[in-house]
Scaffold this motif. Structure first.
Motif, PDB file in Angstrom:
ATOM      1  N   GLY A 100     -47.754  65.656  39.445  1.00 24.55           N
ATOM      2  CA  GLY A 100     -48.020  64.404  38.739  1.00 24.55           C
ATOM      3  C   GLY A 100     -47.013  63.314  38.995  1.00 24.55           C
ATOM      4  N   GLY A 101     -46.467  63.228  40.203  1.00 24.96           N
ATOM      5  CA  GLY A 101     -45.410  62.257  40.475  1.00 24.96           C
ATOM      6  C   GLY A 101     -45.803  60.825  40.193  1.00 24.96           C
ATOM      7  N   GLY A 102     -46.944  60.380  40.731  1.00 26.08           N
ATOM      8  CA  GLY A 102     -47.384  59.007  40.498  1.00 26.08           C
ATOM      9  C   GLY A 102     -47.674  58.743  39.040  1.00 26.08           C
ATOM     10  N   SER A 103     -48.287  59.707  38.372  1.00 25.91           N
ATOM     11  CA  SER A 103     -48.589  59.560  36.943  1.00 25.91           C
ATOM     12  C   SER A 103     -47.308  59.499  36.124  1.00 25.91           C
ATOM     13  CB  SER A 103     -49.458  60.725  36.461  1.00 25.91           C
ATOM     14  OG  SER A 103     -50.706  60.731  37.125  1.00 25.91           O
ATOM     15  N   ALA A 104     -46.338  60.349  36.459  1.00 24.93           N
ATOM     16  CA  ALA A 104     -45.059  60.341  35.749  1.00 24.93           C
ATOM     17  C   ALA A 104     -44.352  59.002  35.924  1.00 24.93           C
ATOM     18  CB  ALA A 104     -44.177  61.476  36.255  1.00 24.93           C
ATOM     19  N   ASP A 105     -44.421  58.441  37.133  1.00 23.42           N
ATOM     20  CA  ASP A 105     -43.768  57.159  37.402  1.00 23.42           C
ATOM     21  C   ASP A 105     -44.441  56.027  36.622  1.00 23.42           C
ATOM     22  OD1 ASP A 105     -42.175  58.580  39.150  1.00 23.42           O
ATOM     23  OD2 ASP A 105     -43.320  57.995  40.926  1.00 23.42           O
ATOM     24  N   ALA A 106     -45.783  56.034  36.576  1.00 17.81           N
ATOM     25  CA  ALA A 106     -46.505  55.011  35.819  1.00 17.81           C
ATOM     26  C   ALA A 106     -46.160  55.091  34.335  1.00 17.81           C
ATOM     27  CB  ALA A 106     -48.010  55.168  36.025  1.00 17.81           C
ATOM     28  N   ALA A 107     -46.100  56.310  33.806  1.00 17.12           N
ATOM     29  CA  ALA A 107     -45.755  56.488  32.390  1.00 17.12           C
ATOM     30  C   ALA A 107     -44.333  56.023  32.118  1.00 17.12           C
ATOM     31  CB  ALA A 107     -45.917  57.950  31.999  1.00 17.12           C
ATOM     32  N   ALA A 108     -43.419  56.317  33.037  1.00 19.41           N
ATOM     33  CA  ALA A 108     -42.044  55.850  32.875  1.00 19.41           C
ATOM     34  C   ALA A 108     -41.985  54.328  32.876  1.00 19.41           C
ATOM     35  CB  ALA A 108     -41.166  56.419  33.984  1.00 19.41           C
ATOM     36  N   ALA A 109     -42.805  53.697  33.715  1.00 20.55           N
ATOM     37  CA  ALA A 109     -42.843  52.230  33.742  1.00 20.55           C
ATOM     38  C   ALA A 109     -43.302  51.667  32.399  1.00 20.55           C
ATOM     39  CB  ALA A 109     -43.772  51.759  34.858  1.00 20.55           C
ATOM     40  N   LEU A 110     -44.322  52.283  31.796  1.00 25.18           N
ATOM     41  CA  LEU A 110     -44.795  51.814  30.487  1.00 25.18           C
ATOM     42  C   LEU A 110     -43.686  51.932  29.439  1.00 25.18           C
ATOM     43  CD1 LEU A 110     -48.386  53.343  30.444  1.00 25.18           C
ATOM     44  CD2 LEU A 110     -47.775  50.922  30.727  1.00 25.18           C
ATOM     45  N   ARG A 111     -42.977  53.066  29.428  1.00 27.69           N
ATOM     46  CA  ARG A 111     -41.910  53.249  28.445  1.00 27.69           C
ATOM     47  C   ARG A 111     -40.758  52.278  28.694  1.00 27.69           C
ATOM     48  NH1 ARG A 111     -42.975  58.758  29.745  1.00 27.69           N
ATOM     49  NH2 ARG A 111     -41.045  58.782  30.983  1.00 27.69           N
ATOM     50  N   LEU A 112     -40.375  52.126  29.975  1.00 23.87           N
ATOM     51  CA  LEU A 112     -39.241  51.247  30.293  1.00 23.87           C
ATOM     52  C   LEU A 112     -39.561  49.790  29.964  1.00 23.87           C
ATOM     53  CD1 LEU A 112     -37.004  51.380  33.447  1.00 23.87           C
ATOM     54  CD2 LEU A 112     -37.951  49.202  32.693  1.00 23.87           C
ATOM     55  N   LEU A 113     -40.717  49.322  30.410  1.00 27.35           N
ATOM     56  CA  LEU A 113     -41.058  47.915  30.184  1.00 27.35           C
ATOM     57  C   LEU A 113     -41.334  47.639  28.714  1.00 27.35           C
ATOM     58  CD1 LEU A 113     -43.280  47.401  33.348  1.00 27.35           C
ATOM     59  CD2 LEU A 113     -40.956  46.525  32.958  1.00 27.35           C
ATOM     60  N   ASN A 114     -41.809  48.627  27.992  1.00 24.79           N
ATOM     61  CA  ASN A 114     -41.965  48.492  26.543  1.00 24.79           C
ATOM     62  C   ASN A 114     -40.626  48.155  25.891  1.00 24.79           C
ATOM     63  OD1 ASN A 114     -43.392  48.816  23.987  1.00 24.79           O
ATOM     64  ND2 ASN A 114     -42.380  50.805  23.797  1.00 24.79           N
ATOM     65  N   ARG A 115     -39.554  48.768  26.406  1.00 25.09           N
ATOM     66  CA  ARG A 115     -38.213  48.484  25.891  1.00 25.09           C
ATOM     67  C   ARG A 115     -37.669  47.162  26.443  1.00 25.09           C
ATOM     68  NH1 ARG A 115     -35.434  53.518  28.225  1.00 25.09           N
ATOM     69  NH2 ARG A 115     -33.515  52.571  27.402  1.00 25.09           N
ATOM     70  N   LEU A 116     -37.819  46.974  27.765  1.00 23.92           N
ATOM     71  CA  LEU A 116     -37.255  45.782  28.406  1.00 23.92           C
ATOM     72  C   LEU A 116     -37.854  44.503  27.829  1.00 23.92           C
ATOM     73  CD1 LEU A 116     -35.416  44.678  30.715  1.00 23.92           C
ATOM     74  CD2 LEU A 116     -37.424  44.796  32.199  1.00 23.92           C
ATOM     75  N   TRP A 117     -39.160  44.544  27.563  1.00 27.63           N
ATOM     76  CA  TRP A 117     -39.842  43.361  27.055  1.00 27.63           C
ATOM     77  C   TRP A 117     -39.840  43.282  25.524  1.00 27.63           C
ATOM     78  CZ3 TRP A 117     -44.538  44.285  30.835  1.00 27.63           C
ATOM     79  CH2 TRP A 117     -44.140  43.916  32.132  1.00 27.63           C
ATOM     80  N   GLY A 118     -39.151  44.208  24.862  1.00 29.38           N
ATOM     81  CA  GLY A 118     -38.992  44.154  23.414  1.00 29.38           C
ATOM     82  C   GLY A 118     -40.292  44.312  22.645  1.00 29.38           C
ATOM     83  N   LEU A 119     -41.241  45.081  23.184  1.00 30.68           N
ATOM     84  CA  LEU A 119     -42.540  45.224  22.515  1.00 30.68           C
ATOM     85  C   LEU A 119     -42.491  46.220  21.361  1.00 30.68           C
ATOM     86  CD1 LEU A 119     -44.841  45.302  25.679  1.00 30.68           C
ATOM     87  CD2 LEU A 119     -44.273  43.344  24.225  1.00 30.68           C
ATOM     88  N   ASP A 120     -41.734  47.284  21.542  1.00 30.95           N
ATOM     89  CA  ASP A 120     -41.589  48.319  20.509  1.00 30.95           C
ATOM     90  C   ASP A 120     -42.925  48.939  20.118  1.00 30.95           C
ATOM     91  OD1 ASP A 120     -39.968  49.915  18.896  1.00 30.95           O
ATOM     92  OD2 ASP A 120     -40.246  48.634  17.141  1.00 30.95           O
ATOM     93  N   TRP A 121     -43.790  49.145  21.116  1.00 32.63           N
ATOM     94  CA  TRP A 121     -45.065  49.796  20.845  1.00 32.63           C
ATOM     95  C   TRP A 121     -44.848  51.303  20.728  1.00 32.63           C
ATOM     96  CZ3 TRP A 121     -49.319  47.357  24.504  1.00 32.63           C
ATOM     97  CH2 TRP A 121     -49.483  46.015  24.170  1.00 32.63           C
ATOM     98  N   PRO A 122     -45.575  51.999  19.858  1.00 36.42           N
ATOM     99  CA  PRO A 122     -45.455  53.463  19.768  1.00 36.42           C
ATOM    100  C   PRO A 122     -46.065  54.127  20.998  1.00 36.42           C
ATOM    101  CG  PRO A 122     -47.221  52.690  18.350  1.00 36.42           C
ATOM    102  CD  PRO A 122     -46.526  51.454  18.865  1.00 36.42           C
ATOM    103  N   LEU A 123     -45.657  55.371  21.248  1.00 33.22           N
ATOM    104  CA  LEU A 123     -46.171  56.088  22.411  1.00 33.22           C
ATOM    105  C   LEU A 123     -47.689  56.203  22.378  1.00 33.22           C
ATOM    106  CD1 LEU A 123     -43.578  58.986  22.885  1.00 33.22           C
ATOM    107  CD2 LEU A 123     -43.729  56.809  24.122  1.00 33.22           C
ATOM    108  N   GLU A 124     -48.267  56.330  21.195  1.00 33.39           N
ATOM    109  CA  GLU A 124     -49.720  56.450  21.090  1.00 33.39           C
ATOM    110  C   GLU A 124     -50.415  55.222  21.676  1.00 33.39           C
ATOM    111  OE1 GLU A 124     -47.817  59.185  18.342  1.00 33.39           O
ATOM    112  OE2 GLU A 124     -47.586  57.012  18.643  1.00 33.39           O
ATOM    113  N   ARG A 125     -49.851  54.055  21.452  1.00 29.20           N
ATOM    114  CA  ARG A 125     -50.452  52.826  21.979  1.00 29.20           C
ATOM    115  C   ARG A 125     -50.285  52.756  23.492  1.00 29.20           C
ATOM    116  NH1 ARG A 125     -49.405  46.704  19.531  1.00 29.20           N
ATOM    117  NH2 ARG A 125     -51.026  45.647  20.776  1.00 29.20           N
ATOM    118  N   LEU A 126     -49.130  53.191  23.981  1.00 28.63           N
ATOM    119  CA  LEU A 126     -48.915  53.206  25.425  1.00 28.63           C
ATOM    120  C   LEU A 126     -49.841  54.216  26.103  1.00 28.63           C
ATOM    121  CD1 LEU A 126     -45.003  53.078  25.633  1.00 28.63           C
ATOM    122  CD2 LEU A 126     -46.616  51.171  25.871  1.00 28.63           C
ATOM    123  N   ALA A 127     -50.042  55.363  25.464  1.00 30.63           N
ATOM    124  CA  ALA A 127     -50.915  56.379  26.048  1.00 30.63           C
ATOM    125  C   ALA A 127     -52.356  55.887  26.135  1.00 30.63           C
ATOM    126  CB  ALA A 127     -50.838  57.670  25.232  1.00 30.63           C
TER     127      ALA A 127
END
Length: 272
Positions: A100-127
């Motif tokens: 799942g390398g590509g999937s893991a990288d995409a998920a990491a991008a969602l978590r990282l950018l969620n923090r970088l952009w100050g969105l503070d969305w819960p994991l459920e919303r990102l999923a």
């Protein structure tokens, strides 16, 4: 600079149930994640950009269709903001390996950018946002052991937590595309995953089709079985990576040492 790990995904079991009208397959899987994986770094930038490094970077696509960039654009669109970030991905997970390398990288991008952009969305919303990116991306957002059904996106609690279990990942340095493995499945529904059944009584229904495409997978599985100390030996996902679980680090490391001259890719790690 924000740093976000992208743990490799493994399938402790994978049962195929039926082919759906939309072309996907209904499946059931026990997803787990390892301490081994890729690493994504990000900071503020003009526009959304991605650079790559690492031992498996040459096999990865850095174009606009890269899942990291697609994930970033999807998150920005959902948040109604301009996607500005400079991202760098260190690739260690083998490509087309059942990890799942590509999937893991995409998920990491969602978590990282969620923090970088100050969105503070819960994991459920990102999923939920991750589902259109690929069947494995939602579970990679959580990066913890879960039971998956449907295409793999219908996630629920798994009662047996394997965190801390030593694991050896072995890839014979061949790539296996998921589509042909699904196409080679014999279409036989051999039953659901039952939490009351030990892992050794469960299956990966993609194994036989993957071995037809890459017979060396059978050699890897046999070599891990011959070691004699593994509590479980199984192919992960659509292959070609195989995994073996051990009671302790010493047993895992002895198994890795026994395969040191095989020429295969070896990764001693543990489940997180």
């Amino acid at each position: 600079m924000i740093i976000e790990p992208a743990p490799a995904k493994i399938n402790l079991a994978l049962h195929l149930r039926r082919r759906r009208p939309d072309g996907y397959h209904d499946l059931e899987s026990i997803f787990a994640f390892t301490a081994f994986g890729d690493t994504l770094r990000g900071e503020a930038g003009e526009g959304l950009s991605l650079t790559l490094s690492g031992p498996t970077a040459a096999a990865a696509d850095v174009g606009d269709d890269n899942l990291v960039l697609r994930a970033g654009r999807a998150l920005a669109a959902a948040a109604g903001i301009v996607p500005n970030a400079a991202l760098h991905l260190e690739k260690r997970i083998p490509v087309a390996a059942g990890l799942g390398g590509g999937s893991a990288d995409a998920a990491a991008a969602l978590r990282l950018l969620n923090r970088l952009w100050g969105l503070d969305w819960p994991l459920e919303r990102l999923a939920a946002l991750a589902a259109p990116l690929g069947a494995d991306v939602p579970v990679c957002v959580y990066s913890r052991t879960l039971f998956g059904a449907g295409k793999g996106e219908a996630l629920s609690h798994w009662p047996h937590d394997p965190a801390g279990t030593p694991i050896l990942l072995v890839n014979p340095r061949v790539a296996v595309a998921t589509g042909p493995v699904f196409a080679g499945w014999d279409q036989q529904d051999r039953g659901p995953i039952d939490a009351a059944v030990p892992l050794t009584g469960l299956r990966n229904d993609m194994t036989a089709a993957a071995i037809v495409l890459q017979p060396v997978i059978a050699d890897v599985l046999s070599a891990l079985e011959r070691g004699g100390e593994a509590s479980l030996v199984r192919m992960s996902g659509s292959g070609a990576t195989c995994l073996a679980l051990y009671a302790d680090d010493g047993a895992r490391d002895r198994a890795a040492a026994a395969l040191a001259t095989s020429g295969w890719w070896l990764c001693p790690t543990h489940i997180i």
